[in-house]
Write an enzyme that holds these catalytic residues in place. Structure first.
Site, PDB file in Angstrom:
ATOM      1  N   LYS A  13     -14.139  -3.623   1.002  1.00  0.00           N
ATOM      2  CA  LYS A  13     -14.499  -3.659  -0.422  1.00  0.00           C
ATOM      3  C   LYS A  13     -13.743  -4.761  -1.173  1.00  0.00           C
ATOM      4  O   LYS A  13     -14.335  -5.531  -1.907  1.00  0.00           O
ATOM      5  CB  LYS A  13     -14.167  -2.316  -1.115  1.00  0.00           C
ATOM      6  CG  LYS A  13     -14.908  -1.126  -0.573  1.00  0.00           C
ATOM      7  CD  LYS A  13     -14.600   0.131  -1.377  1.00  0.00           C
ATOM      8  CE  LYS A  13     -13.142   0.552  -1.416  1.00  0.00           C
ATOM      9  NZ  LYS A  13     -12.569   0.952  -0.120  1.00  0.00           N
ATOM     10  N   ARG A 169      -5.190   8.601   4.254  1.00  0.00           N
ATOM     11  CA  ARG A 169      -6.140   7.915   3.359  1.00  0.00           C
ATOM     12  C   ARG A 169      -7.576   8.155   3.824  1.00  0.00           C
ATOM     13  O   ARG A 169      -8.486   8.331   3.009  1.00  0.00           O
ATOM     14  CB  ARG A 169      -5.827   6.413   3.315  1.00  0.00           C
ATOM     15  CG  ARG A 169      -4.576   6.126   2.481  1.00  0.00           C
ATOM     16  CD  ARG A 169      -4.019   4.756   2.745  1.00  0.00           C
ATOM     17  NE  ARG A 169      -4.887   3.688   2.323  1.00  0.00           N
ATOM     18  CZ  ARG A 169      -4.891   2.469   2.852  1.00  0.00           C
ATOM     19  NH1 ARG A 169      -4.053   2.175   3.833  1.00  0.00           N
ATOM     20  NH2 ARG A 169      -5.706   1.554   2.408  1.00  0.00           N
TER      21      ARG A 169
HETATM   22  P1  AMP Z   1      -6.891   0.691  -2.281  1.00  0.00           P
HETATM   23  O1  AMP Z   1      -6.239  -0.623  -2.391  1.00  0.00           O
HETATM   24  O2  AMP Z   1      -8.177   0.782  -3.059  1.00  0.00           O
HETATM   25  O3  AMP Z   1      -7.047   1.158  -0.851  1.00  0.00           O
HETATM   26  O4  AMP Z   1      -5.906   1.755  -3.002  1.00  0.00           O
HETATM   27  C1  AMP Z   1      -4.577   1.973  -2.531  1.00  0.00           C
HETATM   28  C2  AMP Z   1      -4.054   3.274  -3.078  1.00  0.00           C
HETATM   29  O5  AMP Z   1      -4.052   3.243  -4.519  1.00  0.00           O
HETATM   30  C3  AMP Z   1      -4.875   4.512  -2.726  1.00  0.00           C
HETATM   31  O6  AMP Z   1      -4.547   5.036  -1.452  1.00  0.00           O
HETATM   32  C4  AMP Z   1      -4.495   5.456  -3.868  1.00  0.00           C
HETATM   33  O7  AMP Z   1      -3.206   6.004  -3.683  1.00  0.00           O
HETATM   34  C5  AMP Z   1      -4.411   4.508  -5.056  1.00  0.00           C
HETATM   35  N1  AMP Z   1      -5.729   4.359  -5.736  1.00  0.00           N
HETATM   36  C6  AMP Z   1      -6.510   3.255  -5.803  1.00  0.00           C
HETATM   37  N2  AMP Z   1      -7.625   3.481  -6.508  1.00  0.00           N
HETATM   38  C7  AMP Z   1      -7.559   4.779  -6.897  1.00  0.00           C
HETATM   39  C8  AMP Z   1      -8.415   5.640  -7.646  1.00  0.00           C
HETATM   40  N3  AMP Z   1      -9.593   5.201  -8.136  1.00  0.00           N
HETATM   41  N4  AMP Z   1      -8.021   6.921  -7.843  1.00  0.00           N
HETATM   42  C9  AMP Z   1      -6.840   7.378  -7.385  1.00  0.00           C
HETATM   43  N5  AMP Z   1      -5.991   6.627  -6.650  1.00  0.00           N
HETATM   44  C10 AMP Z   1      -6.338   5.342  -6.409  1.00  0.00           C
END
Ligand code: AMP
Length: 216
Positions: A13, A169
């Site tokens: 993404k 995750r």
């Molecule tokens: P990502 O980079 O999108 O994989 O996000 C890394 C981490 O940030 C996730 O594992 C969550 O802990 C937090 N996070 C990111 N986006 C969200 C969201 N929309 N809601 C809650 N936690 C989020």
């Protein structure tokens, strides 16, 4: 145009959102990037989010909804939401903000990928600490180990890309985020694309799915 990118951690993404941003001039709104920046800057919000992020859990809706709302309101032209929404209540909050702005969501694009590939994508992922360029030691290795091809910055392994956190995750994705597939299907907004293949192939599929010609 406003789109949501859906998909498990490691489905690509963030990478595709950055490509669309540079090709089309749309704004990428990545809650993960915004939260990592807040953690790095040790802001109050960052300190609140850190423990959940380190454990691979979701940060509270209150934090991410506030963060996203602000960015959506500020954004001009197209916008790509990457990593938000992550559950049904965030999706409903997004609908409310977009309704308020009279800028409805056009599409939710699901990046569909096999579980085995996800694991390699996550454990092999490296990000430049200076320019944010992403690499993968298995699929798109940098020319020199640990160094960014683009700006010679140092490549970092994300703190939450270790095997233990990755497992959580993926579980959180299955339990809380995957139900969004049905949510957007029911709203007639879901498009699914195959996320396996070269970056260029996936981008082409995405542009085709969105009925956008790169030269528009
Ligand atoms: P990502 O980079 O999108 O994989 O996000 C890394 C981490 O940030 C996730 O594992 C969550 O802990 C937090 N996070 C990111 N986006 C969200 C969201 N929309 N809601 C809650 N936690 C989020």
């Amino acid at each position: 145009m406003r789109i949501v990118l859906l998909g498990a951690p490691g489905s690509g993404k963030g990478t595709q959102a950055k490509i669309l941003q540079s090709l089309l001039g749309w704004t990428q709104i990545s809650t993960g990037d915004l939260l990592r920046a807040a953690v790095k800057a040790e802001t109050e919000l960052g300190l609140k989010a850190k423990a959940a992020m380190d454990a691979g859990e979701l940060v509270t809706d209150e934090i991410v909804i506030g963060l996203t709302r602000e960015k959506v309101i500020e954004s001009k032209g197209g916008c790509i939401l990457d990593g938000f929404p992550r559950n049904i209540s965030q999706a409903e909050a997004l609908e409310n903000v977009l309704d308020e702005l009279d800028k409805p969501l056009d599409e939710a694009v699901l990046l569909d990928i096999d579980f085995d590939v996800l694991l390699k994508r996550l454990t092999g992922r490296r990000t430049c600490k200076d320019c944010g360029q992403m690499f993968n030691v298995y699929f798109s290795a940098p020319k020199v180990e640990g160094i960014c091809d683009k700006c010679s910055g140092e490549l970092m392994h994300r703190a939450d890309d270790n095997e233990e956190t990755i497992g959580n995750r993926l579980k959180v994705y299955q339990e809380q985020t995957a139900p969004l597939i049905e949510f957007y299907k029911a709203n007639d907004k879901l498009t699914t694309i195959d996320a396996l293949g070269s970056l260029e192939d996936v981008t082409t599929r995405m542009l085709e799915a969105l009925r956008i010609s790169e030269l528009d």
